[in-house]
Design an enzyme around this catalytic site. Structure first.
Site, PDB file in Angstrom:
ATOM      1  N   GLU A 266       8.050   2.936 -20.045  1.00 43.25           N
ATOM      2  CA  GLU A 266       6.715   3.137 -19.585  1.00 43.25           C
ATOM      3  C   GLU A 266       6.093   2.145 -20.744  1.00 43.25           C
ATOM      4  OE1 GLU A 266       4.545   6.378 -18.025  1.00 43.25           O
ATOM      5  OE2 GLU A 266       5.346   7.060 -16.639  1.00 43.25           O
ATOM      6  N   GLU A 320      -3.707   3.165  -8.613  1.00 41.57           N
ATOM      7  CA  GLU A 320      -3.406   3.954  -8.169  1.00 41.57           C
ATOM      8  C   GLU A 320      -4.611   5.582  -8.013  1.00 41.57           C
ATOM      9  OE1 GLU A 320       0.224   6.325  -8.921  1.00 41.57           O
ATOM     10  OE2 GLU A 320       0.589   4.555 -10.910  1.00 41.57           O
ATOM     11  N   LYS A 323      -4.626   9.279  -9.220  1.00 43.36           N
ATOM     12  CA  LYS A 323      -4.507  10.061 -10.213  1.00 43.36           C
ATOM     13  C   LYS A 323      -5.593  11.062 -10.550  1.00 43.36           C
ATOM     14  CE  LYS A 323      -1.390   8.008 -12.898  1.00 43.36           C
ATOM     15  NZ  LYS A 323      -0.846   8.089 -13.999  1.00 43.36           N
ATOM     16  N   GLU A 329      -6.627   5.964 -16.050  1.00 44.73           N
ATOM     17  CA  GLU A 329      -5.308   6.425 -14.850  1.00 44.73           C
ATOM     18  C   GLU A 329      -5.120   6.371 -14.150  1.00 44.73           C
ATOM     19  OE1 GLU A 329      -3.062   8.846 -16.103  1.00 44.73           O
ATOM     20  OE2 GLU A 329      -3.660   8.991 -18.108  1.00 44.73           O
TER      21      GLU A 329
END
Length: 419
Positions: A266, A320, A323, A329
């Site tokens: 990541e 997203e 999250k 985030e």
């Protein structure tokens, strides 16, 4: 349903560059496909997007059967995750073999899985029970692959955050935390014996966010800067990510595992954050990911490992919206859920898909450590690494390659100059 229009993406650029200029680069960069959201396109709708923007490697945080079935016969390679909540269960050899048989073997050869990461950032939690379950779970899953004659095509590993390092500056001083040395050494021995990569989630963004006054922004964004020399090796570092990677190599070497390959499972940069999240802007996200791609396309390794391939998975494909944590985030995606770019990289591609749907896998961001000054860097809150899916699979060996025109090549070459 609404089509995905003007689907600009970094990975279309990658495809063109790798297809025309650096064919080997297609094997070294991938994308994290997290699904902690209620507004994402269905996996079937993601397939044409992935094809059109040149994605050939995907990392999932579970083994979502809908995703794996949707990508059958596409040639896309998958890393799939077995969540932390399953570590105790799969220590049982019978349970591990049942899991692999029904969730790996059942999908082969249509969907191409090359790796299983068992547990996500387990050593970050300081949970002795969880830590104690990690290696036995990895061993049981590997044994199941051996019993099913799949171990030559599927490896077993686990993903770590950089918080497993006690020292990371200068890179040559990289060492693992003393409290985990007794458990990390057997894991490294497992990697060495099975030939699996060591996965690290590395985020210069979190280093900058924690100390924006001490960490130069140009240094974390791969922009021109004075950099920093490593006095022990005389190697010069002009970006934090490479310093972080080499600190991991140094830590591995200090325990006698110099030859273990390090893959970045990541890394990325958010395009939006809260008021107290320094640096989370579209402009910085564009610079980080654009310059990272450019470095990879130059076919360079790190200063310590100049001839080693950079195997990097960018986080993430989509924003997203579910999250937890700060706004950043929820804004690491290259794309918005409707398929439009989260920020412009200056290139547009029209693509369409027929449907949208919801899916509920999960993902997490790691922590960043290291930099020009020997400062302590905070880590991001670790998240769950699975949503309960117990499925996994692998596909045909055919790689997807898109044929572009010479005019497209010139557009890409021009774009490289402006990133």
């Amino acid at each position: 349903m609404e089509p995905f229009s003007h689907c600009s993406s970094l990975f279309f650029l990658v495809l063109l560059i790798s297809g025309f200029l650096y064919s080997e680069v297609a094997n070294s960069i991938g994308i994290n496909y997290g699904q902690i959201a209620n507004n994402l396109p269905s996996p079937e709708a993601v397939v044409p997007i992935a094809k059109s923007i040149g994605i050939t490697r995907i990392k999932l945080y579970d083994a979502d059967p809908k995703v794996l079935k949707a990508f059958a016969n596409t040639g896309v390679e998958f890393i799939v995750g077995l969540g932390n909540e399953y570590l105790a269960k799969v220590q049982d050899p019978g349970k591990a073999q049942e899991w692999v048989k029904s969730n790996v073997q059942a999908y082969l050869p249509a969907t191409k899985i090359t790796c299983i990461f068992v547990g996500n950032e387990v050593l970050t939690f300081n949970d002795t029970s969880l830590t104690g379950n990690l290696l036995p779970a990895m061993q049981s899953v590997h044994t199941a692959l051996v019993n099913l004659n799949l171990d030559k095509q599927v490896t077993v590993t686990t993903a770590h955050s950089l918080s497993i390092l006690e020292n990371s500056f200068p890179p040559s001083a990289g060492t693992f935390r003393r409290d985990i040395k007794n458990c990390i050494a057997p894991i490294l021995d497992f990697h060495s014996k099975t030939g699996s990569p060591f996965l690290i989630n590395a985020y210069p963004y979190f280093a900058y966010k924690s100390n924006p006054k001490q960490v130069p922004l140009d240094y974390v964004l791969f922009q021109p800067n004075a950099g920093s020399p490593d006095p022990a090796t005389n190697l010069h570092y002009d970006n934090m990510l490479f310093a972080q990677i080499d600190a991991v190599y140094a830590a591995l070497g200090s325990l006698g595992y110099k030859k273990l390959p390090v893959h970045i499972s990541e890394t990325g940069w958010p395009s939006k954050g809260d008021d107290d999240e320094a640096g989370a802007t579209p402009e910085n996200a564009k610079k980080y990911n654009g310059n990272l791609i450019k470095l990879i396309c130059q076919n360079k390794g790190t200063p310590l490992r100049p001839n080693s391939d950079l195997n990097i998975y960018v986080f993430a494909l989509f924003n997203e919206n579910m999250k937890p944590g700060p706004s950043s985030e929820r804004n690491f995606g290259l794309l918005k859920p409707d398929g439009t770019p989260a920020y412009s990289l200056g290139f547009s591609l029209n693509s369409s898909s027929s449907s949208k749907g919801n899916s509920s896998s999960s993902s997490s961001s790691g922590s960043g450590q290291g930099g020009i000054n020997p400062i302590t860097i905070g880590s991001s809150p670790p998240g769950s690494s699975s949503n309960g899916y117990l499925s996994i699979s692998s596909a045909s060996a055919t790689r997807y390659h898109m044929i572009g025109s010479i005019s497209m090549l010139w557009m890409v070459l021009l774009l490289i100059k402006v990133i």
